[in-house]
Design a protein around this motif. Structure first.
Motif, PDB file in Angstrom:
ATOM      1  N   VAL A 251       0.840  -1.194   0.000  1.00  0.00           N
ATOM      2  CA  VAL A 251       0.000   0.000   0.000  1.00  0.00           C
ATOM      3  C   VAL A 251       0.878   1.249   0.000  1.00  0.00           C
ATOM      4  O   VAL A 251       0.669   2.179  -0.779  1.00  0.00           O
ATOM      5  N   MET A 252       1.899   1.229   0.855  1.00  0.00           N
ATOM      6  CA  MET A 252       2.788   2.392   0.976  1.00  0.00           C
ATOM      7  C   MET A 252       3.418   2.765  -0.359  1.00  0.00           C
ATOM      8  O   MET A 252       3.588   3.948  -0.669  1.00  0.00           O
ATOM      9  N   SER A 253       3.733   1.759  -1.168  1.00  0.00           N
ATOM     10  CA  SER A 253       4.426   2.052  -2.420  1.00  0.00           C
ATOM     11  C   SER A 253       3.505   2.766  -3.412  1.00  0.00           C
ATOM     12  O   SER A 253       3.978   3.314  -4.397  1.00  0.00           O
ATOM     13  N   PHE A 254       2.197   2.724  -3.145  1.00  0.00           N
ATOM     14  CA  PHE A 254       1.259   3.423  -4.026  1.00  0.00           C
ATOM     15  C   PHE A 254       0.762   4.735  -3.416  1.00  0.00           C
ATOM     16  O   PHE A 254      -0.119   5.380  -3.959  1.00  0.00           O
ATOM     17  N   ARG A 255       1.305   5.147  -2.272  1.00  0.00           N
ATOM     18  CA  ARG A 255       0.874   6.395  -1.655  1.00  0.00           C
ATOM     19  C   ARG A 255       1.427   7.590  -2.424  1.00  0.00           C
ATOM     20  O   ARG A 255       2.483   7.507  -3.060  1.00  0.00           O
ATOM     21  N   ASN A 256       0.717   8.709  -2.281  1.00  0.00           N
ATOM     22  CA  ASN A 256       1.231   9.946  -2.846  1.00  0.00           C
ATOM     23  C   ASN A 256       2.380  10.457  -1.997  1.00  0.00           C
ATOM     24  O   ASN A 256       2.296  10.419  -0.770  1.00  0.00           O
ATOM     25  N   PRO A 257       3.447  10.935  -2.614  1.00  0.00           N
ATOM     26  CA  PRO A 257       4.540  11.477  -1.821  1.00  0.00           C
ATOM     27  C   PRO A 257       4.147  12.826  -1.190  1.00  0.00           C
ATOM     28  O   PRO A 257       3.225  13.481  -1.662  1.00  0.00           O
ATOM     29  N   SER A 258       4.828  13.169  -0.145  1.00  0.00           N
ATOM     30  CA  SER A 258       4.573  14.444   0.511  1.00  0.00           C
ATOM     31  C   SER A 258       5.879  14.979   1.059  1.00  0.00           C
ATOM     32  O   SER A 258       6.771  14.221   1.401  1.00  0.00           O
ATOM     33  N   THR A 259       6.014  16.275   1.116  1.00  0.00           N
ATOM     34  CA  THR A 259       7.260  16.846   1.624  1.00  0.00           C
ATOM     35  C   THR A 259       7.182  17.102   3.123  1.00  0.00           C
ATOM     36  O   THR A 259       8.180  17.078   3.821  1.00  0.00           O
ATOM     37  N   SER A 260       5.952  17.308   3.623  1.00  0.00           N
ATOM     38  CA  SER A 260       5.832  17.653   5.039  1.00  0.00           C
ATOM     39  C   SER A 260       5.524  16.444   5.900  1.00  0.00           C
ATOM     40  O   SER A 260       5.848  16.416   7.076  1.00  0.00           O
ATOM     41  N   GLN A 261       4.880  15.444   5.323  1.00  0.00           N
ATOM     42  CA  GLN A 261       4.529  14.272   6.103  1.00  0.00           C
ATOM     43  C   GLN A 261       5.211  13.049   5.509  1.00  0.00           C
ATOM     44  O   GLN A 261       5.938  13.137   4.531  1.00  0.00           O
TER      45      GLN A 261
ATOM     46  N   VAL B  16       0.448   5.497  -9.070  1.00  0.00           N
ATOM     47  CA  VAL B  16       1.484   4.555  -9.504  1.00  0.00           C
ATOM     48  C   VAL B  16       2.756   5.316  -9.858  1.00  0.00           C
ATOM     49  O   VAL B  16       3.715   4.758 -10.383  1.00  0.00           O
ATOM     50  N   GLY B  17       2.730   6.612  -9.559  1.00  0.00           N
ATOM     51  CA  GLY B  17       3.832   7.491  -9.937  1.00  0.00           C
ATOM     52  C   GLY B  17       5.187   7.067  -9.367  1.00  0.00           C
ATOM     53  O   GLY B  17       6.221   7.234 -10.023  1.00  0.00           O
ATOM     54  N   ASN B  18       5.181   6.462  -8.170  1.00  0.00           N
ATOM     55  CA  ASN B  18       6.457   6.058  -7.569  1.00  0.00           C
ATOM     56  C   ASN B  18       7.177   5.050  -8.449  1.00  0.00           C
ATOM     57  O   ASN B  18       8.386   5.114  -8.643  1.00  0.00           O
ATOM     58  N   TYR B  19       6.408   4.092  -8.955  1.00  0.00           N
ATOM     59  CA  TYR B  19       7.005   3.077  -9.819  1.00  0.00           C
ATOM     60  C   TYR B  19       7.458   3.697 -11.132  1.00  0.00           C
ATOM     61  O   TYR B  19       8.552   3.444 -11.627  1.00  0.00           O
TER      62      TYR B  19
END
Lengths: 357, 307, 297
Positions: B52-62, B70-73
């Motif tokens: 699940v974590m690998s599909f989360r949206n990235p964040s700079t503050s959290q 799927v952007g991480n992949y």
């Protein structure tokens, strides 16, 4: 083909002499058995001939060429192992081809020789099987075929029938023997099974504790053993301890004074009077009778039937005689004496033999 | 001990009259709950959570922002510089090389240990085990002392002897990392090989020699093919361990040898990019699993003849 | 098999001599490789020990003399001593927990699991089959999310109940060591001769008595070997400890790792030697109690 000569062969493992002063000449086409209990050095001797063990001393000559120091792969031997040692990752055909490949035999000749040897061991249609798909007897014959297809100078067999069941083992004795005679290859056969050695061999070498006790044809080993060990190891034997009373080498006879009276025995050599010796007589050479024998020429010992057992082809008795002597007797199955009967044990002088200790 | 096991394994046996308690709850099942509970709670859930974590949206503050992607992949795979794919490739090459060297060095040792009748056999066995039982940091530290670029034992000794003028670069490069990796994973190669070779009947080798094969050909035609199950186990083990190793590349490679695990931990611990790090970890896992799968397919055919 | 020309298989004297020489050379080469690999395996461990008693800052050849100053430095270092005792504590509790779990679950898998046996076995070995670093990462994420999840469920939990706590670290150590204990115990259970238990039952012992008086003593070597291996593994565990360590607490390998990355002084060698000695003691205890062969990987 090849004659094999072993001169003064000794092999020590640390302080233990596994084989000591082994001397033997094996003729062309001959099948020799090395017979003895486990640990007697027979397998060590075979492994020295094969090259898996380096002798501590002595020479091993294949047709006058000393092979000591030569690695096994350069000796051109054929060997059959107790557990067959067929390569499990190769088919029967690949197993048979292995030795030929090592000798760079051309492909066409290879196929022909494999077909021929499969024919010889009567397993022509099993070439594509893996060893684990074969029965014990089939594996055994493939192991023989693999050793022979390379046309070795010497064939070495290390208890090749020990892992077969009793019935098949008896059949294979004759198979091995007839095959060996047909091909005429010089063969050394190691076994601890005296019946197997008797059936199969031209001559038997009986070994104990690394020493040869006797070399001879099967009947000679059986009827004229040279030591107590040999007499004990081959078949059932009765020992009667005694002292030489008089010997006549010309007549080939010897008289002994024993606890059960004077006994006569066939013996070709002169022995000193008074010497302590053992007379041996095989159980089947003794016959039982209710009355003392009339003629004075035969040996007769009185006793009482202690035990009796029935084996089908014979009836066995254990006869208690004077001076704690226990005689084993094998008589006709229809001769019937009961436990407790007083009997006479009689045997001919020609069927007895002397072991001078 | 018979009844519960029997009932379990026969399952639908129609002997209800003989065993009326068959359907009743068996108290022995309680034996399995603590362990299975622990593994589900702290192994299965965490791995699912990592997916699940690998599909989360990235964040700079959290740690991550709401929503999924799927952007991480895609970021990792479609990177224009091929930065991540190159590191992945390097990781696989390092894994393959380490595995090959371990096999080449491990086979003679395993064979020797399997066949020796020396009375020091158990001492030798302990030698093979010993690196396995000493912490990886300690073992790497030993190599640092030996290989050190300025003050290492090899460099100082060779310079004292006048054999070299300036120190050689033995560490913080692929060489140093390889020396460490091979050293640390060699026991994992030797032990399965040892088991495989010990189960080969020595009479097979004698049979080969009696048929005219030299020692070398006996090795190649008989011993090696028959030890393939051990080879397969050992190579897969070493490969997987190598491509997921972290300490050795860090300590002996510094940051000049970057492979996937070091990259992943860097993303997690230093950059705090958890979703991206998780995606990288899965890319590594999938690539590794693929390699192992293909390898298994290729080697299994060779092994089928044995068994 | 009838007649074929003899291919003169026995080579002549000089060829035989050459063959013998080649054979000998090949054998020497093989032995040389074996010896070199053993040297390679042992050298770093020997070097660490040598460096720890070497007087100088750097290990040179020949060494500069014997000194225990680095051990003094180690024993005076609060950070190192703290992490040593922390490591021993974690390893102790991890061993106890995974041995207890391992005995019960191995008994179940071998005796009662029936058709689920193989699947269950594989499941318990999973932590061993998955790369340790991945498990560490997964746990790191999970601890973070689990706290948030528990709080949204209305369960009051202290901040960092898993993360930054010994509990989270300990769970990780138990996960990794459990398969080793399980392997040791289930192997001795598989090798167990069932007729022994039947004999005890036939002599009038109850199930529990049979287990206590017959089964347990016989599988004890497997349990001891598994437990000692678990202790060693936990004591040396790195990746899990690195990612799950709390703030201000570090196990010995982590402390050592941080130290040797930036410092070269041989205090690290003294620390490493002490950790080798602890492992060697554990191995010697295993050997003494049950024999090294009982260790299973």
């Amino acid at each position: 083909m090849t004659e094999l000569a072993i001169r003064g062969l000794s092999k020590r493992f640390g302080d233990v002499a596994a084989v000591d002063g082994f001397e033997l000449e094996i003729g062309d086409h001959e099948l020799i058995s090395l017979l003895g209990p486990s640990g007697c050095g027979k397998t060590t001797t075979l492994r020295c001939i094969a090259g898996f063990e380096e002798p501590t001393a002595g020479h091993i000559l294949f047709d006058d060429r000393d092979v000591v120091g030569l690695p096994p792969e350069n000796r051109n031997i054929g060997m059959v192992f107790q557990n067959y040692a067929l390569f499990p990752h190769m088919t029967v055909r690949q197993n048979l081809a292995f030795g030929l490949e090592m000798r760079s035999v051309p492909k066409s000749e290879m196929a022909e020789r494999i077909a021929r040897v499969l024919e010889t061991v009567q397993l022509g249609d099993l070439g594509e099987r893996y060893p684990r798909q074969l029965s014990g007897g089939q594996q055994q014959r493939i192991a023989l075929a693999r050793a022979m297809v390379v046309e070795p100078s010497i064939l070495l067999l290390d208890e090749p029938l020990a892992n077969l069941d009793a019935k098949l083992r008896e059949e294979m004795r004759f198979f091995v023997r007839s095959l060996q005679k047909r091909i005429g290859i010089t063969t050394v056969y190691v076994t601890h099974d005296q019946a197997e050695a008797m059936v199969i061999s031209d001559r038997i070498v009986v070994m104990f504790d690394g020493h040869i006790h006797q070399v001879g044809a099967p009947d000679e080993i059986y009827s004229r053993p040279v030591s107590r060990e040999v007499a004990n190891f081959i078949g059932l034997t009765n020992f009667v301890e005694g002292r030489v009373q008089g010997a006549d080498a010309a007549a080939g006879e010897c008289r002994l004074e024993t606890a059960v009276g004077t006994l006569r025995c066939a013996y070709p050599e002169t022995l000193d009077v008074g010497r302590e010796v053992a007379l041996i007589v095989r159980p089947e050479a003794i016959s039982l009778s209710a009355a003392a024998p009339a003629e004075s020429g035969t040996n007769a010992i009185p006793g009482r039937v202690g035990e009796r057992y029935f084996l089908g082809n014979i009836t066995g008795y254990r006869i208690s005689c004077a001076d704690d002597l226990l005689l084993q007797v094998q008589d006709d199955p229809w001769a019937s004496f009961d436990v407790g009967d007083e009997v006479w044990c009689t045997f001919d002088a020609a069927h007895a033999w002397i072991i001078p200790d | 001990m018979t009844d519960p096991a029997r009932v379990q394994s026969t399952g639908t046996a129609r002997t209800a009259s003989a065993r009326p308690s068959r359907r009743r709850w068996n108290p022995t099942h309680f034996l399995v709950f603590p362990t299975v509970g622990l593994l589900v709670a702290f192994l299965v859930f965490p791995y699912l959570n990592m997916v699940v974590m690998s599909f989360r949206n990235p964040s700079t503050s959290q740690v991550f922002a709401p929503g999924f992607t799927v952007g991480n992949y895609l970021d990792a795979i479609l990177d224009t510089d091929l930065y991540y794919l190159e590191i992945l490739w390097d990781t696989m090459v390092l894994g393959a090389a380490t595995t090959a060297i371990c096999l080449a060095l491990g086979f003679p040792v395993a064979y020797h240990l399997a066949r020796t009748s020396s009375r020091f056999k158990s001492v030798l066995y302990a030698f093979v085990l010993s690196p396995l039982l000493v912490g990886v940091v300690v073992r790497c530290y030993g190599w640092i002392i030996i290989l050190g670029n300025n003050d290492g034992l090899i460099n100082t000794t060779l310079m004292d002897l006048g054999l070299i003028d300036s120190p050689m670069t033995l560490m913080y490069n692929t060489f140093g990392v390889s020396v460490g990796l091979v050293h640390i994973f060699l026991p994992f190669m030797i032990l399965p090989l040892l088991g495989a070779i010990q189960s080969i009947d020595p009479a097979l080798e004698e049979a080969a020699q009696s048929l005219g094969a030299s020692r070398l050909r006996t090795m190649l035609r008989v011993v090696f093919p028959l030890s393939l199950p051990g080879v397969q186990a050992g190579t897969v083990l070493v490969f997987v361990l190598t491509i997921s190793s972290y300490v050795i590349p860090i300590l002996l490679g510094g940051f000049s040898v970057m492979i996937m695990p070091t990259l992943v931990v860097q993303q997690l611990m230093d950059a705090m990019l958890w979703p991206f790090g998780a995606a990288l970890a899965f890319i590594l896992s999938i690539a590794g699993a693929l390699v192992v799968y293909v390898y298994f397919r290729l080697t299994s055919r060779a092994i089928r003849g044995i068994a | 098999m009838t007649t074929a020309p003899d291919p003169s298989p026995i080579p002549n004297e000089s060829a035989a001599a050459r063959g013998r020489l080649q054979r000998k050379a090949g054998h020497v080469l093989y032995l040389a490789v074996v010896v070199l690999v053993y040297v390679y395996l042992l050298t770093p461990l020997v070097i660490v020990v040598l460096a720890s008693v070497n007087a100088g800052e750097f290990l040179t050849f020949p060494p500069q003399g014997f000194s225990l100053r680095w051990y003094v430095a180690f024993f005076e270092s609060e950070a190192f001593m703290g992490s040593l005792f922390f490591s021993l504590r974690v390893a102790f509790f991890a061993t106890i927990i995974s041995t207890a779990l391992g005995v019960t679950v191995a008994l179940y898998v071998v005796r009662f699991a029936g058709r689920w046996r193989e699947r269950l076995r594989l499941f318990i070995l999973l932590p061993l089959l998955l790369p340790e670093i991945l498990t560490a990462i997964a746990l790191l994420f999970f601890y973070y999310n689990a706290e948030a999840l528990l709080r949204t469920l209305g369960i009051e939990v202290a901040s960092g109940v898993f993360r930054n706590s010994v509990l989270g670290l300990l769970i990780g150590h138990v996960l990794i060591t459990l398969p080793f204990v399980f392997l040791g115990i289930s192997a001795s259970l598989y090798n167990f001769d069932h007729s022994l238990e039947e004999a005890a039952r036939s002599l009038g012992a109850s199930r529990l008595t049979t287990f206590r008086r017959v089964t347990l003593p016989i599988i004890k070597p497997g349990i001891i070997a598994g437990a000692l291996l678990a202790f060693i593994i936990s004591f040396d565990l790195f990746n899990i400890s690195l990612l799950l360590k709390g703030i201000g607490v570090a196990t010995l390998p982590i402390q050592l790792f941080d130290y040797v990355r930036w410092e070269y002084d041989p205090t690290a060698a003294a620390v490493a030697t002490v950790s080798i000695v602890i492992t060697v003691i554990a191995i010697l205890v295993t050997e003494k109690l049950v024999g090294l062969r009982s260790l299973r990987f």
